[in-house]
Design an enzyme around this catalytic site. Sequence first.
Site, mmCIF file in Angstrom:
data_model
loop_
_atom_site.group_PDB
_atom_site.id
_atom_site.type_symbol
_atom_site.label_atom_id
_atom_site.label_comp_id
_atom_site.label_asym_id
_atom_site.label_seq_id
_atom_site.Cartn_x
_atom_site.Cartn_y
_atom_site.Cartn_z
ATOM 1 C CB VAL A 14 -1.155 0.032 1.303
ATOM 2 C CG1 VAL A 14 -1.957 1.325 0.928
ATOM 3 C CG2 VAL A 14 -1.859 -1.482 1.285
ATOM 4 C CE LYS A 89 -6.368 -5.517 7.367
ATOM 5 N NZ LYS A 89 -6.314 -5.380 6.275
ATOM 6 C CD GLU A 113 -13.586 5.312 3.850
ATOM 7 O OE1 GLU A 113 -14.310 4.172 4.431
ATOM 8 O OE2 GLU A 113 -14.169 6.463 4.337
ATOM 9 C CB VAL A 116 -13.227 -0.674 7.515
ATOM 10 C CG1 VAL A 116 -14.357 -1.562 7.256
ATOM 11 C CG2 VAL A 116 -12.739 -0.798 8.789
ATOM 12 N N GLY A 118 -11.407 -1.616 2.150
ATOM 13 C CA GLY A 118 -10.303 -1.167 1.095
ATOM 14 C C GLY A 118 -10.971 0.244 0.753
ATOM 15 C CB ILE A 120 -16.231 0.051 0.115
ATOM 16 C CG1 ILE A 120 -15.882 -1.154 -1.016
ATOM 17 C CG2 ILE A 120 -17.813 0.263 0.286
ATOM 18 C CD1 ILE A 120 -16.576 -2.556 -0.547
ATOM 19 C CD GLU A 174 -0.744 -11.069 3.005
ATOM 20 O OE1 GLU A 174 0.700 -11.167 2.980
ATOM 21 O OE2 GLU A 174 -1.153 -10.211 2.398
ATOM 22 C CE LYS A 189 -10.430 -5.960 6.334
ATOM 23 N NZ LYS A 189 -10.473 -6.712 5.411
ATOM 24 N N GLY A 287 -6.125 -4.397 -1.865
ATOM 25 C CA GLY A 287 -5.232 -4.281 -3.109
ATOM 26 C C GLY A 287 -4.393 -3.071 -2.929
HETATM 27 N N1 LIG Z 1 -2.403 -5.011 1.328
HETATM 28 C C1 LIG Z 1 -3.694 -4.420 1.015
HETATM 29 O O1 LIG Z 1 -4.279 -4.755 0.395
HETATM 30 C C2 LIG Z 1 -4.152 -3.802 2.414
HETATM 31 C C3 LIG Z 1 -5.538 -3.268 2.263
HETATM 32 C C4 LIG Z 1 -6.369 -2.703 3.483
HETATM 33 C C5 LIG Z 1 -5.552 -2.239 4.413
HETATM 34 N N2 LIG Z 1 -3.985 -2.698 4.474
HETATM 35 C C6 LIG Z 1 -3.258 -2.238 5.625
HETATM 36 O O2 LIG Z 1 -2.325 -1.363 5.205
HETATM 37 C C7 LIG Z 1 -1.169 -1.693 5.969
HETATM 38 C C8 LIG Z 1 0.116 -1.942 5.127
HETATM 39 O O3 LIG Z 1 -0.107 -3.268 4.318
HETATM 40 P P1 LIG Z 1 0.843 -3.689 3.179
HETATM 41 O O4 LIG Z 1 0.134 -4.730 2.754
HETATM 42 O O5 LIG Z 1 1.399 -2.445 2.294
HETATM 43 O O6 LIG Z 1 2.069 -4.273 4.213
HETATM 44 P P2 LIG Z 1 3.613 -4.744 3.536
HETATM 45 O O7 LIG Z 1 3.496 -4.865 2.256
HETATM 46 O O8 LIG Z 1 3.821 -5.825 4.608
HETATM 47 O O9 LIG Z 1 4.546 -3.426 4.014
HETATM 48 C C9 LIG Z 1 4.879 -2.877 5.304
HETATM 49 C C10 LIG Z 1 5.883 -1.759 5.174
HETATM 50 O O10 LIG Z 1 5.845 -1.264 6.541
HETATM 51 C C11 LIG Z 1 7.366 -1.298 6.881
HETATM 52 N N3 LIG Z 1 7.707 -1.714 8.300
HETATM 53 C C12 LIG Z 1 6.916 -2.858 8.951
HETATM 54 N N4 LIG Z 1 7.338 -2.999 10.349
HETATM 55 C C13 LIG Z 1 8.289 -1.530 10.380
HETATM 56 C C14 LIG Z 1 8.912 -0.958 11.532
HETATM 57 N N5 LIG Z 1 8.900 -1.870 12.763
HETATM 58 N N6 LIG Z 1 9.705 -0.271 11.423
HETATM 59 C C15 LIG Z 1 9.682 0.383 10.145
HETATM 60 N N7 LIG Z 1 8.878 0.026 9.030
HETATM 61 C C16 LIG Z 1 8.217 -1.014 9.155
HETATM 62 C C17 LIG Z 1 7.931 -2.481 6.051
HETATM 63 O O11 LIG Z 1 9.174 -2.224 5.953
HETATM 64 P P3 LIG Z 1 10.130 -3.151 5.070
HETATM 65 O O12 LIG Z 1 9.929 -2.758 3.672
HETATM 66 O O13 LIG Z 1 11.652 -2.755 5.376
HETATM 67 O O14 LIG Z 1 9.830 -4.440 5.578
HETATM 68 C C18 LIG Z 1 7.028 -2.470 4.588
HETATM 69 O O15 LIG Z 1 7.817 -1.191 4.023
HETATM 70 C C19 LIG Z 1 -1.457 -2.838 7.007
HETATM 71 O O16 LIG Z 1 -1.945 -2.173 8.338
HETATM 72 C C20 LIG Z 1 -2.435 -3.484 6.386
HETATM 73 O O17 LIG Z 1 -3.639 -4.240 7.169
HETATM 74 C C21 LIG Z 1 -3.553 -3.205 3.342
#
Ligand SMILES: NC(=O)c1ccc[n+]([C@@H]2O[C@H](COP(=O)([O-])OP(=O)(O)OC[C@H]3O[C@@H](n4cnc5c(N)ncnc54)[C@H](OP(=O)(O)O)[C@@H]3O)[C@@H](O)[C@H]2O)c1
Length: 407
Positions: A14, A89, A113, A116, A118, A120, A174, A189, A287
């Site tokens: 994200v 979340k 926003e 929960v 994405g 929507i 995942e 959520k 996404g």
């Molecule tokens: N993916 C989705 O579709 C989606 C949808 C809705 C909500 N979300 C929410 O959005 C958030 C991010 O999701 P994502 O999918 O983008 O996660 P992700 O791909 O795992 O990315 C997490 C990022 O945070 C960094 N990070 C994690 N722990 C850290 C720490 N202790 N100190 C500094 N940096 C740290 C990671 O660093 P490194 O690069 O160094 O590992 C990485 O750059 C989460 O809360 C998730 O629940 C995601």
Amino acid sequence: MTAFKVGLLGHGNVGAAFETLLAERADAVAATTGLRPELSGVLTRSRGDFDEILAGSDLIVELMGGLDPAREYVLRAMAAGKHVVSANKQLLSQHGEELWAAAREHGVQLRFEGAVAGVIPVIRVLQESLAAAHIERIHGIVNGTTNYILSEMASNGVSYEEALAGAQALGYAEADPTDDVTGRDAAAKMAIIARLAFSTPVSLDQVRYEGIEHITADDMQYASDLGLGLKLIGTAERVGSGQISVRVHPAFLNAEHPLASIHGPFNAVTIESPAITEITLSGPGAGGPQTASAVLGDVISAMIPPASTAETTEALEIVEDVESAFYLYMEVADRPGVLAAVALLLGEEGASIKSVVQKGLGAKARLVMVVHPLLESRFFAAVDRIATLDFLRSRPRAIRVIEEEFL
Ligand SMILES: NC(=O)c1ccc[n+]([C@@H]2O[C@H](COP(=O)([O-])OP(=O)(O)OC[C@H]3O[C@@H](n4cnc5c(N)ncnc54)[C@H](OP(=O)(O)O)[C@@H]3O)[C@@H](O)[C@H]2O)c1
């Protein structure tokens, strides 16, 4: 133009999509808000320094995930008077009250926003559009991974394991899908949704949840035989005087229920209230780019809540002649050559026939067809010509067909 500095914590799915979107949309945001958003710094495990980023930012976007250090950083940002936007979340469903209290105390906005369903806009709708509504019940498909798995099982008759492997191959699940398939992600959520809908504290550990790991192909067959859909449904509802229930479990749904037709990785939320009857919001549930869009929407809201509709920034042409698919209904004489004559005229205007059904005999003969999308002007030119054919018993009737499939 004055810059608006955005500090980005996390640069994964994200976060990276947010950086790209921010660069793409900066001009449009500047035109709307009068401030030009730009990144002040990025924090990951290997780069950036939180204190430096905080000092140089007007707003912090938290996209790291997890509880720690996300909670500490969000609290510190708000204590420093910065607005925060988060899509986390887990954090909000477990520490929401503490974080919202801190936002109130420091007079800053905490927007979420993207946490929960994405893109929507369910949070905005609950907090703003429906702020005056007395909500009775919310049903939601709030986890795209499990909805994709169940949709595959229903439409292709595959097992849970096969559908899960497919979801992982497509990036919908995942490598470790535990949070999704056990219902825990959906429960987080629903905790946030219930908190907003009923203005009462609800945390993840108060939400009962059950996943889809035990659903079999037989269950899906049974659902289909009965004309029902099987979905992982989150429910938040008032159950008695002063009581609510918040839960997540698989459930059969009548085919007419708005959530029964939500397939694939899509999410949907149905909000019931006596004043509004029922509203259903649906769209992509997750996404990177989709969630980033919700996050940037929150950033813009935090930058300047617009007092009224912003000035237009584009002068787009409004076209009248568009492409549509059509259903064409004709009452015809029951004789040879009718179909060929109609097909010829359609073909001359560039219409290609998708399906044809001939119904009835003699004085009740009808020809019903669906044609593939073409410019409406050309289709209606063909209809005008068809209307002059001597075997027509009345003027043909045409109805547009919306063909989009969102899978
Ligand atoms: N993916 C989705 O579709 C989606 C949808 C809705 C909500 N979300 C929410 O959005 C958030 C991010 O999701 P994502 O999918 O983008 O996660 P992700 O791909 O795992 O990315 C997490 C990022 O945070 C960094 N990070 C994690 N722990 C850290 C720490 N202790 N100190 C500094 N940096 C740290 C990671 O660093 P490194 O690069 O160094 O590992 C990485 O750059 C989460 O809360 C998730 O629940 C995601």
